[in-house]
Design a protein around this motif. Sequence first.
Motif, PDB file in Angstrom:
ATOM      1  N   VAL A 140      56.838  60.401  27.100  1.00 22.38           N
ATOM      2  CA  VAL A 140      56.852  60.118  25.666  1.00 22.38           C
ATOM      3  C   VAL A 140      57.160  61.385  24.865  1.00 22.38           C
ATOM      4  N   SER A 141      57.554  61.166  23.615  1.00 20.91           N
ATOM      5  CA  SER A 141      57.675  62.248  22.649  1.00 20.91           C
ATOM      6  C   SER A 141      56.572  62.078  21.614  1.00 20.91           C
ATOM      7  N   VAL A 142      55.993  63.192  21.179  1.00 22.63           N
ATOM      8  CA  VAL A 142      54.933  63.158  20.180  1.00 22.63           C
ATOM      9  C   VAL A 142      55.540  63.513  18.830  1.00 22.63           C
ATOM     10  N   ILE A 143      55.516  62.564  17.912  1.00 22.23           N
ATOM     11  CA  ILE A 143      56.093  62.763  16.584  1.00 22.23           C
ATOM     12  C   ILE A 143      54.979  63.198  15.634  1.00 22.23           C
ATOM     13  N   ALA A 144      55.197  64.309  14.961  1.00 20.49           N
ATOM     14  CA  ALA A 144      54.214  64.849  14.022  1.00 20.49           C
ATOM     15  C   ALA A 144      54.623  64.495  12.594  1.00 20.49           C
ATOM     16  N   ILE A 145      53.713  63.831  11.878  1.00 23.84           N
ATOM     17  CA  ILE A 145      53.958  63.471  10.476  1.00 23.84           C
ATOM     18  C   ILE A 145      53.547  64.651   9.587  1.00 23.84           C
ATOM     19  N   PRO A 156      57.866  68.235  17.592  1.00 26.44           N
ATOM     20  CA  PRO A 156      57.814  69.664  17.932  1.00 26.44           C
ATOM     21  C   PRO A 156      58.561  69.942  19.232  1.00 26.44           C
ATOM     22  N   GLU A 157      59.208  71.098  19.274  1.00 25.16           N
ATOM     23  CA  GLU A 157      59.990  71.451  20.465  1.00 25.16           C
ATOM     24  C   GLU A 157      59.158  71.365  21.732  1.00 25.16           C
ATOM     25  N   ILE A 215      49.761  61.553  14.192  1.00 26.61           N
ATOM     26  CA  ILE A 215      50.602  61.516  15.382  1.00 26.61           C
ATOM     27  C   ILE A 215      51.160  60.114  15.592  1.00 26.61           C
ATOM     28  N   HIS A 216      52.406  60.080  16.037  1.00 24.64           N
ATOM     29  CA  HIS A 216      53.053  58.827  16.417  1.00 24.64           C
ATOM     30  C   HIS A 216      53.663  59.038  17.797  1.00 24.64           C
ATOM     31  N   ILE A 217      53.533  58.047  18.674  1.00 30.11           N
ATOM     32  CA  ILE A 217      54.036  58.176  20.035  1.00 30.11           C
ATOM     33  C   ILE A 217      55.334  57.389  20.182  1.00 30.11           C
TER      34      ILE A 217
END
Length: 304
Positions: A140-145, A156-157, A215-217
């Motif tokens: 998964v990628s962790v998307i930061a709001i 984040p990289e 956080i959004h996955i």
Amino acid sequence: MKFLKNRTVLGVVCIALALVICFAITPLFNAAKSHTMKIIRIKSDVKIGQQLTSKDVESVEVGAYNMPSDVLQKTDDVVGKYAAMDMIKGEYVLPTKISDTPASENAYLYNLTGEKRAISITIPSFAGGLSGKLISGDIVSVIAIDYKEQGKTLVPEELQYVEVIAVTDSKGNDDETVTVRPDGEEESELPETVTLLVTPMQANILAELEAEGEIHISLVYRGSVENAQKFITAQEKLLEELISKNEKEQESVAGGTQEKEQQSEAAEEKHESEKPEIETVVITPEETAETTAETEETEVTTNG
């Protein structure tokens, strides 16, 4: 057969049978019943996955009659092993009740070697956790709001490709656990947290996001272990480049070299161009590849 109708003969036969039962069969039965053996018994309640110690078990002598043939009789065969199921005080130990490795519950936590960490983050909403469809092994990628209060939503990289090792509900049960209500119906709980396998650097960033951000996955890949490892390898390579870049910048500052207060737009663009980027990983489904190969073969045959 006339002699069987003779009461005297029948009486003698019955007496003989009674003597055989009393003096032959009964003593053998009593001897077998009175035979004892030493077995290993649980001394206090243990939970699944718990490692058994000498304090948890005891050696006792019990009657061997009706005792399972594979019941464990030596303390060394039990101490140091893991409980494969919940056991209560007084329960004797069978090979099926213990295991050389931790039970499936939380087994992933026993596989940590010190190089990486397991860290859980809260799923803020149903949609934020992929609608409850995340499973162990997902990449998964962790998307930061509003990342670092910059007003930007980004990945984040350091958190572009991360492995999921567990998804847990509010009662602490993992996604593989099924809870059955008293009426026999299965009870399902929505996931509350997701546990990720990360490096110390990634763990620090996730802890900050958990405390200060939202956080959004996003699911990147689900499939074979070999393909999943390609994403992890690409992420590890980027982390090494980022660490190397940070070390060089720290050495530059320590040496007295500082950036000018005002930089030209060209210098900023150059700085951005030199920024490490993660390797793009694209997995071609095997079924699609096979279908394409079959189509090409058919076309060549037809043209021929």
